[in-house]
Design an enzyme around this catalytic site. Structure first.
Site, PDB file in Angstrom:
ATOM      1  N   ASP A   1       0.854  -1.186   0.000  1.00 46.46           N
ATOM      2  CA  ASP A   1       0.000   0.000   0.000  1.00 46.46           C
ATOM      3  C   ASP A   1       0.894   1.242   0.000  1.00 46.46           C
ATOM      4  O   ASP A   1       0.686   2.185   0.768  1.00 46.46           O
ATOM      5  CB  ASP A   1      -0.916  -0.008   1.229  1.00 46.46           C
ATOM      6  CG  ASP A   1      -2.036   1.022   1.135  1.00 46.46           C
ATOM      7  OD1 ASP A   1      -2.427   1.385   0.011  1.00 46.46           O
ATOM      8  OD2 ASP A   1      -2.521   1.463   2.189  1.00 46.46           O
ATOM      9  N   ASP A  40       2.806   2.192   7.943  1.00 46.16           N
ATOM     10  CA  ASP A  40       1.543   1.476   7.762  1.00 46.16           C
ATOM     11  C   ASP A  40       1.667   0.251   6.859  1.00 46.16           C
ATOM     12  O   ASP A  40       1.278   0.277   5.686  1.00 46.16           O
ATOM     13  CB  ASP A  40       0.461   2.415   7.230  1.00 46.16           C
ATOM     14  CG  ASP A  40      -0.927   1.802   7.371  1.00 46.16           C
ATOM     15  OD1 ASP A  40      -1.039   0.659   7.861  1.00 46.16           O
ATOM     16  OD2 ASP A  40      -1.911   2.468   6.977  1.00 46.16           O
ATOM     17  N   ASN A  59       1.629   7.239   2.964  1.00 46.70           N
ATOM     18  CA  ASN A  59       2.245   6.247   3.856  1.00 46.70           C
ATOM     19  C   ASN A  59       3.763   6.380   3.901  1.00 46.70           C
ATOM     20  O   ASN A  59       4.468   5.442   4.277  1.00 46.70           O
ATOM     21  CB  ASN A  59       1.861   4.828   3.422  1.00 46.70           C
ATOM     22  CG  ASN A  59       0.470   4.445   3.885  1.00 46.70           C
ATOM     23  OD1 ASN A  59      -0.050   5.010   4.849  1.00 46.70           O
ATOM     24  ND2 ASN A  59      -0.143   3.488   3.218  1.00 46.70           N
TER      25      ASN A  59
END
Length: 322
Positions: free
Chosen positions: A195, A211, A200
């Site tokens: 992700d 994260d 992030n």
């Protein structure tokens, strides 16, 4: 304990159960899947606690994320590592799993800054060196089964849209899902961040990756393509910059560039399904008021049409750029 009503008293009691105390500044952070809070402890400084959404990940799957982070930090990758307690890095209070991290401070990552982008490429390569030797026994792989087939099923059951739009939306969704499934054929898989987008990442003497909640195994390009935006020419410049840093550490398989548009389609469809599936959580209507509106679904029809065209177009090519 009610996950949807984590009061300050409950949060502080949970932390106290593992010997961590909130001395000041308890503040909710932007996180919709889990519940995340920043606070200050007089001895340890700024800390972050994450309460994991029940029934999303099992204890074993969360522990695999923590173990991967520990392996990354040991290899010199810039990541925050959860604190160790008597029970390990993963704690439990009244049935809710949680973990505590040192807070990472820094500036917002600038995705249009080529110097930062090259440094990110180098850091992702170091992550992938560890990921290539890190097996995940419990977490699922990045697959079209989860991100397309099941996501489409969720949308058919739970998406709230005008009947007149369904006849256009769902046949188009099916075509995008079928074409992306045909094209998604990864040859090698490794443990990824999965992700990796600008929100992030923080910049503090280099990129810090945050994260890892979605980490799983998939192709290396999954951690690169979300940094690409704009016109095809702009994406080629960004890609060339990322890989200039990446290939100082690890070789990149250029054949994986053909996976970018299938991966983009998978993320797009999965995101819509995620919102639909979480709509009963009070945090979602409050933070995504535009979802499930007629304008939203009309926009998704346009986006899916454009994505289908991208799936049919030739993939990005380093050969044509160089």
């Amino acid at each position: 304990m009610n996950y949807y009503q984590l009061t300050p008293d409950v949060i502080t009691d949970a932390l106290a159960s593992v010997g961590v105390y909130v001395d000041s500044g308890l503040m909710a952070l932007n996180s919709y899947e889990n519940r995340v809070y920043r606070f200050k402890n007089d001895e340890q400084g700024a800390l972050v606690v994450k309460f994991y959404r029940p029934q999303r990940w099992s204890r074993e799957q969360i522990q695999e994320e923590h173990d991967f982070l520990l392996a990354l930090a040991e290899a010199g990758v810039r990541v925050a590592v959860p604190l160790q307690h008597e029970s390990g890095t993963l704690c439990e209070y009244e049935g809710i799993l949680f973990a505590v991290w040192p807070a990472v401070s820094g500036r917002q990552f600038e995705a249009d800054n080529l110097e930062q982008l090259e440094a990110l490429g180098e850091q992702l390569a170091r992550l992938h060196l560890v990921g290539a030797r890190s097996e995940l026994k419990y977490r699922p792989q990045l697959s079209t089964d989860d991100y397309l087939r099941r996501a489409c099923e969720v949308l058919e059951l739970q998406a709230e849209m005008p009947v007149r739009l369904k006849g256009e939306f769902f046949p188009l969704l099916k075509r995008v899902a079928e074409r992306a499934t045909e094209l998604y054929r990864p040859r090698k898989q490794l443990t990824l961040h999965c992700d990796c987008h600008a929100s992030n990442i923080l910049w503090r003497d280099g990129p810090w990756l945050l994260d890892f909640d979605d980490c799983r195994r998939g192709p290396a390009v999954q951690d690169l393509w979300m940094m690409l935006s704009g016109s095809r020419q702009e994406q080629l410049v960004q890609l060339d910059t990322l890989l200039a840093g990446y290939e100082t550490v690890r070789e990149f398989d250029a054949a994986e560039l053909a996976l970018i548009e299938p991966l983009r389609a998978m993320r797009m469809v999965n995101y819509m399904a995620w919102l639909a599936a979480r709509w009963s959580d009070p945090a979602f209507p409050a933070n995504f008021p535009w979802f499930n509106t007629e304008d939203y679904w009309q926009q998704q029809i346009k986006v899916l049409t454009e994505q289908l065209q991208s799936l049919e177009a030739p993939p990005l090519s380093l050969t044509s750029w160089n």
